[in-house]
Design a protein around this motif. Structure first.
Motif, short mmCIF file in Angstrom:
data_model
loop_
_atom_site.label_atom_id
_atom_site.label_comp_id
_atom_site.label_asym_id
_atom_site.label_seq_id
_atom_site.Cartn_x
_atom_site.Cartn_y
_atom_site.Cartn_z
N LEU A 158 0.73 -1.40 0.05
CA LEU A 158 -0.03 -0.20 -0.01
C LEU A 158 0.86 1.13 -0.08
O LEU A 158 0.65 2.23 -0.84
N LEU A 159 2.08 1.10 0.71
CA LEU A 159 2.86 2.36 0.69
C LEU A 159 3.49 2.51 -0.65
O LEU A 159 3.74 3.74 -0.95
N ASP A 160 3.64 1.57 -1.39
CA ASP A 160 4.30 1.65 -2.61
C ASP A 160 3.24 2.39 -3.69
O ASP A 160 3.71 3.01 -4.46
N ARG A 161 1.96 2.17 -3.42
CA ARG A 161 0.88 2.57 -4.21
C ARG A 161 0.85 4.02 -3.98
O ARG A 161 0.82 4.90 -4.90
N ILE A 162 0.68 4.58 -2.65
CA ILE A 162 0.51 6.12 -2.56
C ILE A 162 1.66 6.70 -2.47
O ILE A 162 1.63 8.07 -2.25
N TRP B 103 1.97 10.87 -8.96
CA TRP B 103 0.48 11.36 -9.39
C TRP B 103 -0.58 10.93 -8.50
O TRP B 103 -1.47 11.92 -8.37
N GLU C 163 -9.82 4.52 -7.50
CA GLU C 163 -11.16 4.26 -7.04
C GLU C 163 -11.23 2.71 -6.59
O GLU C 163 -11.96 2.48 -5.76
N ARG C 164 -10.43 1.86 -7.23
CA ARG C 164 -10.45 0.44 -6.86
C ARG C 164 -10.13 0.24 -5.29
O ARG C 164 -10.56 -0.51 -4.43
N ASP C 165 -9.12 1.18 -4.71
CA ASP C 165 -8.51 1.21 -3.35
C ASP C 165 -9.69 1.78 -2.27
O ASP C 165 -9.45 1.81 -1.27
N GLY C 166 -10.63 2.45 -3.22
CA GLY C 166 -11.83 3.20 -2.21
C GLY C 166 -11.35 4.49 -1.81
O GLY C 166 -11.72 5.22 -0.96
N LEU C 167 -10.45 5.13 -2.50
CA LEU C 167 -9.99 6.33 -2.16
C LEU C 167 -10.73 7.51 -2.59
O LEU C 167 -10.88 8.68 -2.20
N LEU D 92 -11.91 7.77 3.27
CA LEU D 92 -10.62 7.38 3.38
C LEU D 92 -9.48 8.03 2.37
O LEU D 92 -8.64 8.54 3.16
N LEU E 175 -6.15 10.37 3.72
CA LEU E 175 -4.93 10.24 3.32
C LEU E 175 -4.43 11.79 2.74
O LEU E 175 -3.34 12.05 2.71
N TRP F 133 -0.35 5.52 8.12
CA TRP F 133 -1.64 5.27 7.51
C TRP F 133 -1.83 4.05 6.74
O TRP F 133 -2.99 3.38 6.60
N ASN G 13 -12.04 -2.69 0.07
CA ASN G 13 -12.38 -2.01 -1.29
C ASN G 13 -12.10 -2.69 -2.64
O ASN G 13 -12.77 -2.83 -3.44
N HIS H 111 -14.54 -4.25 -5.66
CA HIS H 111 -14.34 -3.90 -7.02
C HIS H 111 -14.05 -4.64 -8.01
O HIS H 111 -14.39 -4.84 -9.09
#
Lengths: 148, 148
Positions: free
Chosen positions: A29-33, A37, A90-94, A114, A118, B128, B139, B143
């Motif tokens: 998850l950290l890699d994603r956020i 972008w 969107e997939r992650d519900g953010l 959510l 963040l 986080w 989520n 999806h």
DNA sequence: GTGCCTACTTCCCGACAGGAAGTTTCTCTC
DNA sequence: GAGAGAAACTTCCTGTCGGGAAGTAGGCAC
């Protein structure tokens, strides 16, 4: 040839449990956020669009934005990357993606609770970048001189 | 860039530092710190190494780490990327690189005050990620069902 | 001498980001 | 009724970037 005596043992010991391990879900998850972008999109949707100083108690009004609005605001993003990043968020519900079947179809994106939580962090990142930019640039120049 | 009229200068000054503009230095800085290895390195050097729960804000002791320590802690990072990221962070003044000419040369890295200030933010990111991980995973599964 | 240690550096290759053009579906214009 | 045009993508090609592994220096243990 390769002497796989201690080298392989070391490689295996490396894979033992560790909070920073690639297998840890929080790491994924950290890699994603930790994506430029993602940070910029969250800042944009969080209402952090004023250039001046976000440090002030500038009520962050999370606002829905259309695809074209985001595309214009985040100068430099390719359409592919924007779509891709929005979809994963969107997939992650953010954030939520809302399609309005108007004349040309209109799609608007809005932060969820959510995503909003963040956004406080990404806002801090942007704020930090703008605040300490001069310091970093100074260090950068010093280093160019220091390492010929 | 070289021949700039006063009107243009004023136009640019008006926009101040806006991280949404591709050409703005703060945007470049944001791009740099929005990197997974940067975040992880800052967490590591900030003393944020407890695996389980960083919810308790106790592990806040910034400590110097050696190259091999970082390499072991940040499992999955290639040596090339680690060196490259550390050098760029050193160049930006976020950490210091100290070479001790011992038997095999020893190199240790430590956060500067500037890096420490950013570490507070990256720590928040990691926190986080661990806190909302389950939510994000839920989520994500929803999806996958919704988009066949 | 051979091998190993640390902290890199270099080379190669696969994966991914960026750019531009194509797609879809509607409506308005000529 | 054919064509233009607009929004939001999607697809294809290409260049760049990251990962893997092997190579480097140089002192020490065997």
């Amino acid at each position: 040839m390769t002497t796989m005596k201690a080298a392989q043992k070391r490689a295996q010991a490396k894979v033992e449990y560790n909070a920073f391990l690639a297998g840890c879900p929080s790491r994924q998850l950290l890699d994603r956020i930790s994506d430029k972008w993602v940070v910029l999109i969250l800042c944009a949707l969080g209402g952090d669009t004023s250039p001046g100083r976000p440090a002030a108690a500038h009520a962050d009004a999370p606002k829905a934005m259309r695809y074209s609005e985001l595309s214009r605001l985040l100068a430099g993003v390719s359409q592919k990357m924007l779509t891709q990043t929005l979809r994963s968020l969107e997939r992650d519900g953010l954030l939520t993606r809302t399609v309005t079947p108007t004349v040309p179809v209109t799609v608007s994106y809005e932060l969820t609770d959510l995503g909003l939580s963040l956004h406080h962090l990404t806002r801090g990142l942007r704020s930090w970048a703008q605040t300490h930019m001069a310091e970093v640039l100074a260090n950068r120049e010093n280093h160019e001189v220091g390492t010929p």
